[in-house]
Enzyme design. Structure first.
Site: not given
Length: 609
Positions: A429-430, A433
């Site tokens: 998820h990170e 980004h």
């Protein structure tokens, strides 16, 4: 989600968003400064492929023009009386589409939230385009003539005071840089790097405002604060970049310790394609015997500070990173295992995304771009067990050529505490980004997911990739998945609903966005839509069990990887700060470019639910 399809092609206008999500969203968001009151309003327009084909059929272009020249002609013909510059981040993606980005100017000064992106097809014609150019009255006089604005030091003080930044200006001095009206501040403390300021315009409320764009990296927030050039305690808008061998690891596809046991993996870069030509432990000039290489530098950071070069990393001259973990251990006791796991997960995701088109030219994170374009010198700095926070994680994405930075925290929601590095979904998820911020609007512009709905999609893309990667071979569209359940020790995870195609379990539709004013709630809606996209494509094309996709005529042959590829390609097409409808159209256009629209029905069905 039915409203997303019915919104139709007229959705060149931004969507309004207000209200709060039904449940308090937790985790995976930057701590510290609340920038929601300072977000830019949505202004982007997007012309999808069908509309573009009808609109530009008579557009004059020369077969002798390269794709940049063709794109430039389109912008000039669309706005013949406006000035702009070509951003130096154009490239041709792996799907054959050329991407060119432009920044509008006034009196030679950038209008920082006025962008035009043009996508050129393999045939040399305009494929799609988007823009947020300012069309109002331009300033009649050049502000640099009279210099009737405050000096940048006052703007720095204004940003610090108004936003309550943990930066002490002390005896700050503005030192001019090579670029016009750009300054670096010396004599400050509290920031991880020297603050910067640049004179730019922004468009707001139908007018242009001259501002100092003050850049401050304070760890959990890496901010661009647009300070009024005269009234320096007025901050108009804010953008935050943070959004945040042998290995014994949880193998790719195992989301967390509940799904399996650590296993030995040898030379994983041999199975992850061409994304790491120097292996994971070299950069073409140096070979490392620690968890560092061309793509990733992984280390602990118990102090939570900005220094990382000399922080602790596991070391093995034999490149044997084999360490123990069990659930009774405290995170500090298994930090070698955690750092190794973080290094493995991020490198594998880097290589997978490389196969989909997140390459050097597209702005990926690498030290050495090996002569393949892009800026380089920007591998991802990944901190395990970062001491600057708990129960969270973040990733800072400055423009291409500057390091991305991931901060992974321990979670105090269980006894003993749990380490987020061991939940692959959080790491993915990170890192996602970084993917979306580099691709949306081009690698030189990290401001293109700063508006509320666009920022929400940034969160949704992270959940989408995390969920797609953890699917198992015996899963069906009746399988549901959560986010952050293991790390947070929270049944049902940290989102309002699990990701599921059954609306009795996850009732979110596109219409729910209207009542939301927080990016994680909006992101859950977007990821819910994409979960339907994912399963519609898997039902059509099956699901490979291999880490890396098999490509047929440039497209992944299985549905899971095809979905991830189309979502990525869609990011490269959509305008700066897109809304849901524009992102939907861009994904459909991406399929048109990649497969000649073979999956349009499956995509439309997902978006119409």
């Amino acid at each position: 989600m039915h409203g997303l399809l019915l919104a139709g092609l007229a959705a060149a206008l931004p969507l309004g968003v207000a209200g709060l999500p039904a449940r308090q969203q937790s985790g995976l968001s930057p701590r510290g400064i609340d920038i929601n009151p300072y977000r830019f309003a949505s202004m982007a327009k997007y012309s999808e492929h069908k509309a573009t084909s009808q609109m530009v059929h008579s557009f004059s272009y020369s077969k002798d023009d390269d794709y940049v020249a063709t794109a430039t002609k389109l912008v000039k013909s669309t706005f013949p009386n406006m000035t702009f510059r070509t951003v130096k981040d154009h490239y041709i993606g792996t799907n054959g589409i050329g991407h060119v980005h432009f920044k509008q100017t006034a009196h030679g000064i950038d209008i920082d939230n006025a962008d035009f992106n043009v996508n050129i097809g393999r045939d040399g014609k305009v494929f799609t385009f988007g823009n947020s150019f300012y069309e109002g009255e331009m300033p009649k006089t050049n502000p640099l003539t009279k210099r009737d604005f405050a000096d940048p030091v006052k703007a720095l003080h204004g940003a610090i005071k108004t936003l309550k930044l943990p930066v002490k200006p002390q005896s700050a001095k503005a030192m001019p840089m090579k670029e016009a009206e750009t300054f670096m501040f010396e004599g400050t403390s509290g920031a991880l790097s020297e603050p910067m300021a640049k004179l730019v315009y922004i468009q707001k409320d139908g007018k242009l405002h001259l501002t100092w764009r003050v850049e401050t990296d304070v760890g959990d927030n890496w901010l661009l604060s647009y300070v009024d050039s005269k009234e320096t305690e007025t901050v108009h808008n804010v953008v935050d970049y943070v959004a945040s061998a042998d290995y014994k690891v949880f193998a790719w596809g195992l989301n967390d310790p509940t799904e399996g046991q650590p296993t030995m993996i040898k030379d994983p870069w041999n199975t992850t394609g061409s994304g790491s030509p120097f292996t994971w432990h070299g950069d073409g000039e140096m070979d490392y015997t620690v968890t560092r290489g061309n793509n990733i530098a992984a280390q602990d950071n118990p102090s939570g500070g900005g220094q990382w070069e000399n922080n602790y990393r596991p070391e093995s001259p034999e490149l044997s990173f084999v360490y123990e973990y069990n659930e009774q251990m405290e995170p500090e006791q298994y930090k070698d295992f955690a750092i190794t796991q973080l290094f493995y997960t991020t490198n594998t995701f880097h290589d997978l995304l490389y196969s989909f088109g997140f390459t050097e030219e597209a702005g990926n994170f690498q030290m050495n771009n090996n002569g393949k374009g892009g800026e380089g010198n920007d591998f991802a700095i990944c901190n395990a067990q970062d001491g600057s926070g708990t129960n969270n994680a973040n990733f800072a994405t400055p423009p291409d050529g500057q390091n991305g930075r991931m901060r992974m925290y321990t979670w105090t929601t269980a006894q003993p505490s749990r380490d987020g590095d061991l939940e692959a979904g959080i790491v993915i998820h990170e890192y996602a980004h970084g993917l979306s911020n580099r691709l949306c609007g081009g690698p030189a512009n990290s401001n293109c997911l700063s508006e509320l709905e666009a920022g929400g999609m940034g969160e949704g893309w992270g959940d989408f990739y995390a969920t797609a990667i953890r699917l198992k071979q015996d899963d069906t569209r009746e399988t549901d998945y959560t986010m952050g359940e293991w790390a947070a020790n929270m049944e049902g995870g940290i989102r309002e609903y699990p990701y599921f195609t059954n609306m009795q379990t996850n009732p979110y539709t596109y219409d729910d966005v209207e009542g939301m004013s927080e990016v994680h709630g909006i992101g859950t809606v977007w990821a819910t839509i994409l979960y339907d996209v994912l399963w519609n494509l898997i039902d059509e094309h099956g699901m490979s069990k291999n880490i890396m996709p098999k490509f047929v005529n440039g497209a992944p042959s299985d549905g899971r990887n095809l979905a991830m590829k189309l979502v990525l390609d869609g990011m490269t097409l959509m305008p700066c700060n897109p809304n849901f409808v524009q992102a939907r159209d861009a994904i459909i256009d991406a399929d048109q470019a990649l497969t000649n629209g073979q999956n349009k029905c499956a995509l439309m069905k997902a978006f119409s639910k």
